[in-house]
Design a protein around this motif. Sequence first.
Motif, PDB file in Angstrom:
ATOM      1  N   PRO A   1       0.796  -1.236   0.000  1.00  0.00           N
ATOM      2  CA  PRO A   1       0.000   0.000   0.000  1.00  0.00           C
ATOM      3  C   PRO A   1       0.822   1.276   0.000  1.00  0.00           C
ATOM      4  O   PRO A   1       0.267   2.366  -0.095  1.00  0.00           O
ATOM      5  N   ALA A   2       2.147   1.170   0.092  1.00  0.00           N
ATOM      6  CA  ALA A   2       3.002   2.357   0.012  1.00  0.00           C
ATOM      7  C   ALA A   2       3.185   2.829  -1.420  1.00  0.00           C
ATOM      8  O   ALA A   2       3.657   3.949  -1.641  1.00  0.00           O
ATOM      9  N   VAL A   3       2.813   1.986  -2.389  1.00  0.00           N
ATOM     10  CA  VAL A   3       3.023   2.347  -3.796  1.00  0.00           C
ATOM     11  C   VAL A   3       1.745   2.161  -4.599  1.00  0.00           C
ATOM     12  O   VAL A   3       0.904   1.313  -4.285  1.00  0.00           O
ATOM     13  N   LEU A   4       1.630   2.954  -5.636  1.00  0.00           N
ATOM     14  CA  LEU A   4       0.541   2.791  -6.587  1.00  0.00           C
ATOM     15  C   LEU A   4       0.725   1.477  -7.335  1.00  0.00           C
ATOM     16  O   LEU A   4       1.852   1.099  -7.677  1.00  0.00           O
TER      17      LEU A   4
ATOM     18  N   ILE B   1      13.588   8.624  -8.630  1.00  0.00           N
ATOM     19  CA  ILE B   1      13.329   9.395  -7.418  1.00  0.00           C
ATOM     20  C   ILE B   1      11.874   9.300  -6.990  1.00  0.00           C
ATOM     21  O   ILE B   1      10.973   9.047  -7.802  1.00  0.00           O
ATOM     22  N   ASP B   2      11.655   9.477  -5.696  1.00  0.00           N
ATOM     23  CA  ASP B   2      10.313   9.556  -5.143  1.00  0.00           C
ATOM     24  C   ASP B   2      10.411  10.311  -3.826  1.00  0.00           C
ATOM     25  O   ASP B   2      11.455  10.296  -3.165  1.00  0.00           O
ATOM     26  N   ILE B   3       9.325  10.946  -3.436  1.00  0.00           N
ATOM     27  CA  ILE B   3       9.314  11.688  -2.180  1.00  0.00           C
ATOM     28  C   ILE B   3       9.064  10.772  -0.995  1.00  0.00           C
ATOM     29  O   ILE B   3       9.351  11.119   0.150  1.00  0.00           O
ATOM     30  N   SER B   4       8.538   9.572  -1.257  1.00  0.00           N
ATOM     31  CA  SER B   4       8.167   8.652  -0.190  1.00  0.00           C
ATOM     32  C   SER B   4       9.289   7.657   0.107  1.00  0.00           C
ATOM     33  O   SER B   4       9.621   6.821  -0.747  1.00  0.00           O
ATOM     34  N   PRO B   5       9.864   7.693   1.313  1.00  0.00           N
ATOM     35  CA  PRO B   5      10.876   6.689   1.669  1.00  0.00           C
ATOM     36  C   PRO B   5      10.325   5.271   1.623  1.00  0.00           C
ATOM     37  O   PRO B   5      11.042   4.327   1.265  1.00  0.00           O
ATOM     38  N   ASP B   6       9.040   5.098   1.982  1.00  0.00           N
ATOM     39  CA  ASP B   6       8.439   3.761   1.961  1.00  0.00           C
ATOM     40  C   ASP B   6       8.337   3.238   0.526  1.00  0.00           C
ATOM     41  O   ASP B   6       8.589   2.059   0.262  1.00  0.00           O
TER      42      ASP B   6
ATOM     43  N   LEU C   1      10.265   4.142  -1.965  1.00  0.00           N
ATOM     44  CA  LEU C   1      11.622   3.835  -2.411  1.00  0.00           C
ATOM     45  C   LEU C   1      12.112   2.513  -1.824  1.00  0.00           C
ATOM     46  O   LEU C   1      12.871   1.786  -2.472  1.00  0.00           O
ATOM     47  N   GLY C   2      11.673   2.196  -0.622  1.00  0.00           N
ATOM     48  CA  GLY C   2      12.042   0.906  -0.042  1.00  0.00           C
ATOM     49  C   GLY C   2      11.531  -0.250  -0.879  1.00  0.00           C
ATOM     50  O   GLY C   2      12.247  -1.235  -1.108  1.00  0.00           O
ATOM     51  N   VAL C   3      10.296  -0.129  -1.357  1.00  0.00           N
ATOM     52  CA  VAL C   3       9.727  -1.159  -2.228  1.00  0.00           C
ATOM     53  C   VAL C   3      10.479  -1.212  -3.551  1.00  0.00           C
ATOM     54  O   VAL C   3      10.827  -2.296  -4.050  1.00  0.00           O
ATOM     55  N   ALA C   4      10.741  -0.042  -4.128  1.00  0.00           N
ATOM     56  CA  ALA C   4      11.454   0.013  -5.407  1.00  0.00           C
ATOM     57  C   ALA C   4      12.845  -0.616  -5.294  1.00  0.00           C
ATOM     58  O   ALA C   4      13.296  -1.344  -6.195  1.00  0.00           O
ATOM     59  N   LYS C   5      13.527  -0.336  -4.198  1.00  0.00           N
ATOM     60  CA  LYS C   5      14.866  -0.908  -3.999  1.00  0.00           C
ATOM     61  C   LYS C   5      14.811  -2.430  -3.872  1.00  0.00           C
ATOM     62  O   LYS C   5      15.691  -3.141  -4.389  1.00  0.00           O
ATOM     63  N   GLU C   6      13.777  -2.943  -3.185  1.00  0.00           N
ATOM     64  CA  GLU C   6      13.619  -4.395  -3.084  1.00  0.00           C
ATOM     65  C   GLU C   6      13.411  -5.006  -4.462  1.00  0.00           C
ATOM     66  O   GLU C   6      13.959  -6.066  -4.788  1.00  0.00           O
ATOM     67  N   ASN C   7      12.583  -4.343  -5.284  1.00  0.00           N
ATOM     68  CA  ASN C   7      12.344  -4.853  -6.636  1.00  0.00           C
ATOM     69  C   ASN C   7      13.624  -4.856  -7.459  1.00  0.00           C
ATOM     70  O   ASN C   7      13.912  -5.803  -8.192  1.00  0.00           O
ATOM     71  N   ALA C   8      14.399  -3.793  -7.331  1.00  0.00           N
ATOM     72  CA  ALA C   8      15.645  -3.711  -8.084  1.00  0.00           C
ATOM     73  C   ALA C   8      16.626  -4.794  -7.641  1.00  0.00           C
ATOM     74  O   ALA C   8      17.304  -5.415  -8.466  1.00  0.00           O
ATOM     75  N   ALA C   9      16.693  -5.021  -6.334  1.00  0.00           N
ATOM     76  CA  ALA C   9      17.606  -6.048  -5.830  1.00  0.00           C
ATOM     77  C   ALA C   9      17.195  -7.432  -6.311  1.00  0.00           C
ATOM     78  O   ALA C   9      18.039  -8.244  -6.716  1.00  0.00           O
ATOM     79  N   ARG C  10      15.895  -7.691  -6.293  1.00  0.00           N
ATOM     80  CA  ARG C  10      15.415  -9.007  -6.709  1.00  0.00           C
ATOM     81  C   ARG C  10      15.660  -9.244  -8.197  1.00  0.00           C
ATOM     82  O   ARG C  10      15.964 -10.361  -8.620  1.00  0.00           O
ATOM     83  N   LEU C  11      15.547  -8.186  -8.987  1.00  0.00           N
ATOM     84  CA  LEU C  11      15.741  -8.310 -10.433  1.00  0.00           C
ATOM     85  C   LEU C  11      17.177  -8.028 -10.855  1.00  0.00           C
ATOM     86  O   LEU C  11      17.493  -8.051 -12.041  1.00  0.00           O
ATOM     87  N   ARG C  12      18.029  -7.728  -9.869  1.00  0.00           N
ATOM     88  CA  ARG C  12      19.438  -7.433 -10.135  1.00  0.00           C
ATOM     89  C   ARG C  12      19.589  -6.301 -11.155  1.00  0.00           C
ATOM     90  O   ARG C  12      20.395  -6.381 -12.088  1.00  0.00           O
TER      91      ARG C  12
ATOM     92  N   TYR D   1      -7.465   2.082  -0.597  1.00  0.00           N
ATOM     93  CA  TYR D   1      -6.223   1.351  -0.364  1.00  0.00           C
ATOM     94  C   TYR D   1      -4.974   1.983  -0.999  1.00  0.00           C
ATOM     95  O   TYR D   1      -3.892   1.897  -0.421  1.00  0.00           O
ATOM     96  N   GLU D   2      -5.096   2.583  -2.160  1.00  0.00           N
ATOM     97  CA  GLU D   2      -3.888   3.093  -2.813  1.00  0.00           C
ATOM     98  C   GLU D   2      -3.525   4.473  -2.258  1.00  0.00           C
ATOM     99  O   GLU D   2      -4.389   5.232  -1.816  1.00  0.00           O
ATOM    100  N   PRO D   3      -2.232   4.814  -2.264  1.00  0.00           N
ATOM    101  CA  PRO D   3      -1.775   6.062  -1.623  1.00  0.00           C
ATOM    102  C   PRO D   3      -2.278   7.309  -2.342  1.00  0.00           C
ATOM    103  O   PRO D   3      -1.993   7.509  -3.526  1.00  0.00           O
ATOM    104  N   GLU D   4      -3.013   8.149  -1.623  1.00  0.00           N
ATOM    105  CA  GLU D   4      -3.619   9.330  -2.235  1.00  0.00           C
ATOM    106  C   GLU D   4      -2.580  10.278  -2.813  1.00  0.00           C
ATOM    107  O   GLU D   4      -2.815  10.897  -3.851  1.00  0.00           O
ATOM    108  N   GLN D   5      -1.440  10.409  -2.147  1.00  0.00           N
ATOM    109  CA  GLN D   5      -0.445  11.365  -2.631  1.00  0.00           C
ATOM    110  C   GLN D   5       0.123  10.970  -3.987  1.00  0.00           C
ATOM    111  O   GLN D   5       0.713  11.801  -4.675  1.00  0.00           O
ATOM    112  N   ALA D   6      -0.063   9.704  -4.380  1.00  0.00           N
ATOM    113  CA  ALA D   6       0.404   9.246  -5.683  1.00  0.00           C
ATOM    114  C   ALA D   6      -0.670   9.350  -6.751  1.00  0.00           C
ATOM    115  O   ALA D   6      -0.416   9.016  -7.915  1.00  0.00           O
ATOM    116  N   ILE D   7      -1.862   9.833  -6.372  1.00  0.00           N
ATOM    117  CA  ILE D   7      -2.991   9.836  -7.308  1.00  0.00           C
ATOM    118  C   ILE D   7      -3.496  11.238  -7.617  1.00  0.00           C
ATOM    119  O   ILE D   7      -3.600  11.627  -8.787  1.00  0.00           O
TER     120      ILE D   7
END
Length: 293
Positions: free
Chosen positions: A90-93, A144-149, A151-162, A210-216
């Motif tokens: 729920p931290a990401v769209l 870039i994103d303003i939300s640390p949460d 970015l945490g998800v994005a970083k996990e995705n990048a790590a998993r996909l190398r 459910y989806e983050p309002e600041q991203a919509i």
Amino acid sequence: MTTVRETVNRIRTVLGPIYSPGEIKAITALIFRHLLNWPYVKVILSYDEQLGDVTTKEIDSMLDRLSRHEPIQYVLGEARFYGLDLKVTPAVLIPRQETEGLVEMIVRAAGDREDLRVLDVCTGSGCIALALARNLRFPQITAIDISPDALGVAKENAARLRAKISFLTADALQLSQTLSENGLFDIIVSNPPYVLERERSQMEANVLDYEPEQAIFVPDSDPLRFYRPIAEYAAKALTGGGRLYFEINPFEADSIADMLKSLGFTDIEITLDMEKRRRFASCTHPDTDSFNS
């Protein structure tokens, strides 16, 4: 123990008041793929097979959440985008299928070039940056994103996909303050918030609840709230001949095109999505001065 047929019928019964038959079929396919790695055709061919108690309990738990309008992607914790399986919370769209069209535009135009410097603004789950990392030739990508949460998800995705991507916490409304040392980019892409507040009443509960309002959402009084500062930054930070790409609100296509023209961009194009809506804007800055000039 219950059979696959009984389980499929239960899914239809529980979700029938909420979703269309086509959506229920898609959700059913996602559930079985997630839990058992079955393609949908195997579900149909296995109607008389019995499911284990653990699987049945997991499906019941999913149905409980789905019955409260929680999106299937959050229930499963993953979404598929441009051939990639991405973690979502729920931290990401949730990545949309139409956004794949934005990636496709870039890959089609620049897929044969190497070492492109790419900036993805409002990266969220990282879906655009990751798809470009996989489909361009050795790109140097900053996301870039303003939300640390987020970015945490994005970083996990990048790590998993190398995938090699530089992630930064930054406000899309103040890019120059954060990225002044990052030099010039060949491509800047963004899918920023663009839904007007007055459109809220037309949206489904599974998005609103459910989806983050600041991203919509953006204010009705300022529909170009994100497009204007991103374009102003791109006018300085793009290389000569560099391209700027946006996903846009179809209702604001003309205003965005006028704004891009006023900033000196050329080759301005408004492109339709798969539903024939004016969904994407792209343009070229033919003579960009260096960022620090």
